[in-house]
Design an enzyme around this catalytic site. Structure first.
Site, short mmCIF file in Angstrom:
data_model
loop_
_atom_site.label_atom_id
_atom_site.label_comp_id
_atom_site.label_asym_id
_atom_site.label_seq_id
_atom_site.Cartn_x
_atom_site.Cartn_y
_atom_site.Cartn_z
N ASP A 88 0.84 -1.21 0.00
CA ASP A 88 0.00 0.00 0.00
C ASP A 88 0.87 1.25 0.00
O ASP A 88 2.05 1.20 0.37
CB ASP A 88 -0.97 0.02 1.19
CG ASP A 88 -0.28 0.12 2.55
OD1 ASP A 88 0.80 -0.51 2.72
OD2 ASP A 88 -0.79 0.83 3.43
N GLU A 153 -0.09 -0.95 5.90
CA GLU A 153 0.99 -0.41 6.74
C GLU A 153 0.80 1.07 6.96
O GLU A 153 1.01 1.58 8.05
CB GLU A 153 2.36 -0.67 6.09
CG GLU A 153 3.54 -0.49 7.05
CD GLU A 153 3.98 0.95 7.24
OE1 GLU A 153 4.60 1.25 8.27
OE2 GLU A 153 3.70 1.80 6.36
N1 BES Z 1 8.59 3.00 5.77
C1 BES Z 1 7.95 3.88 6.67
C2 BES Z 1 8.63 3.96 8.03
C3 BES Z 1 10.05 4.40 8.00
C4 BES Z 1 10.42 5.56 7.36
C5 BES Z 1 11.02 3.66 8.63
C6 BES Z 1 11.74 5.97 7.34
C7 BES Z 1 12.33 4.05 8.63
C8 BES Z 1 12.70 5.20 7.95
C9 BES Z 1 6.50 3.46 6.85
O1 BES Z 1 5.87 3.18 5.62
C10 BES Z 1 5.71 4.59 7.46
O2 BES Z 1 5.55 5.58 6.81
N2 BES Z 1 5.24 4.43 8.69
C11 BES Z 1 4.39 5.41 9.30
C12 BES Z 1 3.68 4.82 10.48
C13 BES Z 1 2.32 4.26 10.19
C14 BES Z 1 1.68 3.75 11.46
C15 BES Z 1 1.40 5.21 9.50
C16 BES Z 1 5.19 6.58 9.82
O3 BES Z 1 6.34 6.41 10.25
O4 BES Z 1 4.63 7.66 9.83
MN MN Z 2 7.02 1.96 4.44
MN MN Z 3 5.24 5.07 4.69
#
Ligand code: BES
Ligand code: MN
Ligand code: MN
Length: 454
Positions: A88, A153
């Site tokens: 996604d 995710e």
């Molecule tokens: N891949 C990201 C998280 C990430 C970004 C890890 C940069 C390490 C470095 C992931 O897709 C993401 O965006 N996670 C969200 C959290 C989610 C609960 C919406 C975030 O970090 O905002």
């Molecule tokens: Mn991600």
């Molecule tokens: Mn992300």
């Protein structure tokens, strides 16, 4: 491994075409209008896993978007690695700031531009192709592999958590491999050993029961936009610290050793600020920028709306204002506990003249891993060989809440072998993925499977 790596290199253009096809599917999990696209992306992943040579591939329905599961367990006695990723993507607005349409991938300056290019379609695609390259060149894999690719995710992984809780036997593994994080800098192999947690809240402030003429009523009743902005302003003190009582109570402070390690990273505050277009950096006093983003808790208003924001001037005293506020958490902060402290504090800040409604939208636990597990060594060696440089170990400020669920429920360590770059505009217009990272990712994946098998 040479034959398999040669195979990858000679098929690189085909992989790119396939990745483009994947990127053309607008699988935005947050938008109900894109539900069919999300399903199409799941189907795409399932087909590619099957084509890669996995023996059992299933699309698993959930209360929300489907999961894709695939496995090949033909190496008895060898370890089992569970590869996690997400198909996604985030919404694309503001659309007008994209140089090319978000779902029409284009290659410019050796980078592929599209929503999801770096987060996470490009990064996860790497592992499908490396498994395929093994089957094509050797007819087998050096270890057992399970793929678990989700479609939620970016909206909190709620249904994946339920699925993991109910399927610990199916998902049983020795380690979890995730490529959904960043390199410290271009060409620098990096293992991310910690991520921040998240507590995401919504605050709605209601004043009068309808919008009012701001001339007739201005001065007589509290303006919810003014009130909300005032409350948000009170959430930080002059030192850049969060003012919610108890917010820092459970925070594990940085050790001298870790701070010394962070200081060894090359970092130019000047370049960083320039790149972001700000005259100076700002944050919690007493900490460096790396510490602030990777290892200290923070609070940010993600958006605020209310009243009139259209063209021209309309005089109005709005009835409502609302905002979304997130807090990034570090060990050992608990997102549920933080949500309660936040709620209590906001209620205390709100004057009697307005009603406030506070909702906890989603959250996730922070983590820092111990670096001793064999899976971390395998990933580190694999990246080192693929990139031709020593692997760095770094914490990151983003969140992947499901990782702590893997740790707890499957009792398996996770290793974050990411290939993205912080500069690749994840969640923002003109998202892209460096093709050098993509290529090195493919090779890292092959080398990882081989390293971890022995
Ligand atoms: N891949 C990201 C998280 C990430 C970004 C890890 C940069 C390490 C470095 C992931 O897709 C993401 O965006 N996670 C969200 C959290 C989610 C609960 C919406 C975030 O970090 O905002
Ligand atoms: Mn991600
Ligand atoms: Mn992300």
């Amino acid at each position: 491994m040479k034959e398999t790596i040669d195979y990858l290199n000679s098929n690189f253009d085909n992989y790119l075409e396939e990745l483009k096809e994947f990127l053309r599917i607008p699988s935005i999990s947050a938008l109900p209008a894109n539900k069919d696209d999300v399903n199409r992306a799941a189907a795409f992943v399932a087909v590619k896993l099957k084509d890669a040579g996995l023996s059992r591939v299933e699309i698993i329905k959930t209360e929300g978007h489907p999961l894709v599961y695939g496995e090949w367990l033909g190496a008895p006695g060898k370890p089992t690695v569970l590869i996690y990723g997400h198909y996604d993507v985030q919404p694309v607005d503001p659309l007008e700031l994209w140089d090319s349409p978000p779902f029409e991938p284009v290659i410019k300056n050796n980078k592929i531009f599209a929503r999801g290019a770096t987060d996470d379609k490009g990064q996860m695609h790497v592992h499908i192709k490396s498994v395929e390259a093994f089957f094509k060149t050797r007819g087998t894999l050096p270890l057992n592999v399970k793929f678990l690719i989700e479609g939620e995710e970016e909206i909190g992984s709620e249904n994946l958590e339920v699925f993991i809780n109910n399927n610990t036997e199916l998902l049983k593994c020795d380690a979890v491999l995730v490529s959904d994080s960043s390199l410290y800098a271009p060409g620098i192999p990096t293992i991310t050993y910690g991520l921040r947690g998240l507590c995401y809240m919504e605050v709605e402030v209601t004043g009068p029961n309808r919008d009012l003429h701001s001339g007739t009523f201005g001065g007589a009743v509290a303006n919810p936009v003014n009130v909300l902005a005032g409350m948000i302003a009170k959430l930080h003190d002059k030192k850049g610290r969060v003012t919610i009582p108890g917010f820092y109570k459970d925070v594990v402070n940085l050790t001298k050793k870790e701070r010394a390690n962070f200081r060894r990273f090359k970092f130019s505050a000047k370049k960083y600020a320039e790149d972001l277009g700000v005259a100076e950096l700002s944050g919690e006093k007493g900490y460096t920028t790396i510490e602030r983003t990777c290892a200290r808790p923070t609070l940010d208003c993600n958006g605020i709306v209310g009243g009139f924001t259209g063209k021209g001037a309309k005089t109005v005293l709005p009835s409502k204002a609302s905002s979304k506020i997130s807090m990034r958490l570090v060990p050992n902060q608990d997102p549920e506990k933080i949500a309660k402290l936040f709620t209590k504090h906001i209620k205390k800040l709100a004057p009697k003249s307005v009603k406030v409604k506070i909702q906890n939208l989603h959250g996730g636990y922070p983590f820092v891993t111990q670096l001793g597990d064999p899976v971390t060594y395998a990933a580190s060696r694999a990246m080192e060989k693929a990139f031709g440089k020593k692997t760095l170990f770094m914490r990151d400020g983003g969140s992947i809440p499901i990782i702590t669920v893997f740790n707890k429920k499957l009792k398996a360590p996770a290793v974050l072998m990411g290939f993205g770059l912080d500069s690749e505009n994840a969640h923002s217009p003109n998202e892209h993925f460096d093709l050098d990272s993509y290529k090195k990712g493919l090779i890292s994946s092959v080398l990882f499977l081989s390293e971890y098998s022995g």
